[in-house]
Design an enzyme around this catalytic site. Structure first.
Site, PDB file in Angstrom:
ATOM      1  N   ASN A  86       0.831  -1.107   0.067  1.00 54.37           N
ATOM      2  CA  ASN A  86       0.107  -0.014   0.177  1.00 54.37           C
ATOM      3  C   ASN A  86       0.728   1.266   0.271  1.00 54.37           C
ATOM      4  O   ASN A  86       1.209   1.756   1.068  1.00 54.37           O
ATOM      5  CB  ASN A  86      -0.963  -0.142   1.371  1.00 54.37           C
ATOM      6  CG  ASN A  86      -2.162  -1.028   1.067  1.00 54.37           C
ATOM      7  OD1 ASN A  86      -2.819  -0.883   0.008  1.00 54.37           O
ATOM      8  ND2 ASN A  86      -2.004  -2.122   1.573  1.00 54.37           N
ATOM      9  N   GLU A  87       1.142   1.555  -1.180  1.00 54.52           N
ATOM     10  CA  GLU A  87       2.053   2.845  -1.455  1.00 54.52           C
ATOM     11  C   GLU A  87       1.487   4.223  -0.978  1.00 54.52           C
ATOM     12  O   GLU A  87       0.202   4.220  -0.867  1.00 54.52           O
ATOM     13  CB  GLU A  87       2.603   2.833  -2.860  1.00 54.52           C
ATOM     14  CG  GLU A  87       3.157   1.726  -3.429  1.00 54.52           C
ATOM     15  CD  GLU A  87       4.668   1.485  -2.897  1.00 54.52           C
ATOM     16  OE1 GLU A  87       4.910   1.933  -1.712  1.00 54.52           O
ATOM     17  OE2 GLU A  87       5.586   0.876  -3.555  1.00 54.52           O
ATOM     18  N   PRO A  88       2.260   5.329  -0.893  1.00 54.74           N
ATOM     19  CA  PRO A  88       1.662   6.429  -0.417  1.00 54.74           C
ATOM     20  C   PRO A  88       0.381   6.799  -1.475  1.00 54.74           C
ATOM     21  O   PRO A  88       0.627   6.655  -2.666  1.00 54.74           O
ATOM     22  CB  PRO A  88       2.615   7.563  -0.680  1.00 54.74           C
ATOM     23  CG  PRO A  88       4.194   6.697  -0.518  1.00 54.74           C
ATOM     24  CD  PRO A  88       3.793   5.271  -0.907  1.00 54.74           C
ATOM     25  N   SER A 138      -2.639   5.469  -0.644  1.00 52.60           N
ATOM     26  CA  SER A 138      -3.443   4.336  -0.406  1.00 52.60           C
ATOM     27  C   SER A 138      -4.601   4.722   0.706  1.00 52.60           C
ATOM     28  O   SER A 138      -4.120   4.934   1.880  1.00 52.60           O
ATOM     29  CB  SER A 138      -2.745   3.027   0.073  1.00 52.60           C
ATOM     30  OG  SER A 138      -1.841   2.553  -0.707  1.00 52.60           O
ATOM     31  N   THR A 164      10.111   1.783  -3.554  1.00 52.23           N
ATOM     32  CA  THR A 164       9.955   0.528  -3.381  1.00 52.23           C
ATOM     33  C   THR A 164      10.981  -0.504  -4.438  1.00 52.23           C
ATOM     34  O   THR A 164      11.307  -1.368  -3.926  1.00 52.23           O
ATOM     35  CB  THR A 164       8.524   0.257  -3.263  1.00 52.23           C
ATOM     36  OG1 THR A 164       8.084   0.922  -2.328  1.00 52.23           O
ATOM     37  CG2 THR A 164       8.322  -1.437  -3.298  1.00 52.23           C
TER      38      THR A 164
END
Ligand code: GLP
Length: 452
Positions: free
Chosen positions: A171-173, A175, A190
């Site tokens: 869940n990347e920035p 999300s 990532t």
């Protein structure tokens, strides 16, 4: 295995938040292995308790280097202490997309090698997002993954790691709090962090399937593990900064039944660890104003006020949470001198000793000396003790450096090829190279091209 818990506090209580809500809890262990053993023991307790009630234990599992110690310990508990996984159902957080399950970097392969091959879990109870699906089938698959979690009765205990972007799962920035299982585009940071596993950033997939933040937060109990200095900053943000979708792990703050299990390095920037004097009485929290804490506090104050240690005054101690230190250890004047002297003692202009220096037994020390410096990588010597190396040479010692690796694994082949290519082109354009140089560059290119 013995586990040593050094410090435990609830988020909120140590930070002076007004509400008394039961928030998540931080536990700091003396090492990552003791944290892993404690978490594995908790998982084992859950599995056994559920088995006794004739129920299934539903585990949410993570990949990455962090949970490996937990999996090793679970495998040991199965081998040596009869822990059975027959009543265990698992759901993994994520998988790269696209990704065949037998690829080196596949999370299917990771889970098989780290855990599933070593325990008696029923393969039918194992769920890991499928990285082989065509794009048009992914959305329906994600909905089905969510349905399967619900059908299993929801996740009892979710294990998490944390990425440098603050992601849990992938869940990347950005999300949202209520996001569910879906296809996501990976953040650049990532992909960079995964570059080693993929032998270069360009080989890292751009997408992944991940459980959503909402899916994770639905778990009845959550344990986030983080170890090592590379996690210090993001752990500080996740636990102490505002709750925001820019750092998915920060959503865990505002939820009960969450534990952050950390080693000392990962916890290093948290207020109760870095500046415990700002969180109330040191003595009341079971610590003391020993030499180490005193030194840390005085250096912190000098850095904060940007003043030399010897110029710190009582008011400054008082106004910056250090009243207790003054009462415990005397006046600012004495404290300043004491800490200043202890720092001064660590500095010498003669790292190899002065000529004619006497040893403890009264004999004269050797001068000049033959000195071996061990440097793990070929630049660690210069980065960490360049000044000392110069002094040692200037003062006439016979200095040798032992490099412990050639350093070649830190440079990807495509990077090396790019530089060789540039050098060849440069030499050609400016007509710099003789035949010998061109041949050498050509040979290097061939070597890189032929290496696997
Ligand atoms: C990947 C995984 C995450 C994991 C993170 C950290 O991004 N999808 O679930 O938490 O890596 O990895 P490591 O534990 O190796 O630092």
């Amino acid at each position: 295995m013995e586990t040593q818990e050094l410090h435990r506090f609830q988020i909120g209580s140590q930070y002076g938040t007004a509400d008394n809500k039961c928030r998540s809890c931080v536990v700091i262990y003396d090492s990552s292995s003791s944290a892993s053993a404690a978490v594995a023991a908790q998982i084992a307790d859950l599995i056994r308790a559920k088995a006794q009630q004739g129920e299934q234990a539903v585990l949410g599992l993570a990949t990455g280097s962090t949970p490996q110690g937990v999996y090793d310990e679970l495998a040991r508990l199965h081998r040596e202490e009869n822990l059975s996984f027959q009543n265990v159902v698992t759901f993994n957080l994520d998988e790269y997309w696209p990704m065949p399950p037998n690829a080196l970097q596949s999370y299917h392969r990771f889970m098989a090698e780290c855990l599933f091959c070593h325990v008696d879990v029923d393969p039918a109870n194992v769920h890991i997002p499928d990285g082989t699906l065509p794009l048009e089938k992914v959305a329906a698959y994600c909905t089905e993954y969510e349905r399967q979690i619900r059908a299993a009765g929801g996740i009892d205990l979710q294990i998490l790691g944390i990425g440098r972007t603050g992601h849990i799962g992938f869940n990347e920035p950005g999300s949202p709090r209520n996001s569910r299982t879906r296809l996501i585009t990976l953040d650049k940071v990532t992909r960079l962090d995964a570059a080693d596993d993929f032998f270069g950033e360009w080989n890292v997939p751009r997408k992944a399937i991940t459980m959503g933040v909402g899916t994770i937060l639905d778990a009845r109990q959550i344990i986030l593990l983080a170890f090592g200095e590379q996690k210090t900053q993001i752990i500080q943000q996740a636990i102490e900064a505002e709750v925001t979708s820019a750092v998915a792990a920060s959503f865990l703050q505002a939820r009960p039944a969450v534990t952050f299990s950390l080693d000392q390095a990962a916890a290093g920037e948290l207020k109760p660890v870095k500046t415990p004097w700002l969180c109330g009485s040191i003595v009341d929290s079971g610590q003391s104003w020993d030499q180490r804490t005193t030194k840390r506090a005085v250096i912190w104050l000098a850095e904060k006020l940007d003043k030399p240690i010897l110029k710190l005054i009582e008011e400054e101690y008082n106004e910056n949470g250090l009243q207790e230190l003054l009462s415990a250890r005397g006046s600012a004047y004495d404290l300043n001198i004491q800490v200043f002297k202890s720092l001064q003692k660590t500095i010498t202009g003669w790292p190899g000793g002065k000529p004619g220096r006497l040893r403890r037994d009264g004999s004269v020390d050797v001068f000049p000396k033959r000195i071996v410096v061990f440097s793990p990588h070929p630049d660690d010597d210069v980065i960490s003790m360049g000044g000392t190396l110069i002094r040692l040479c200037e003062q006439g010692h016979d200095v040798h450096v032992a490099y412990q690796t050639s350093g070649n694994i830190a440079v990807f082949d495509d990077e090396a090829a790019r530089h060789v290519d540039f050098a060849a082109e440069f030499c050609r354009v400016f007509e710099l190279s003789g035949n010998q140089e061109s041949r050498r560059l050509e040979r290097t290119m061939q070597l890189l091209a032929s290496e696997k």
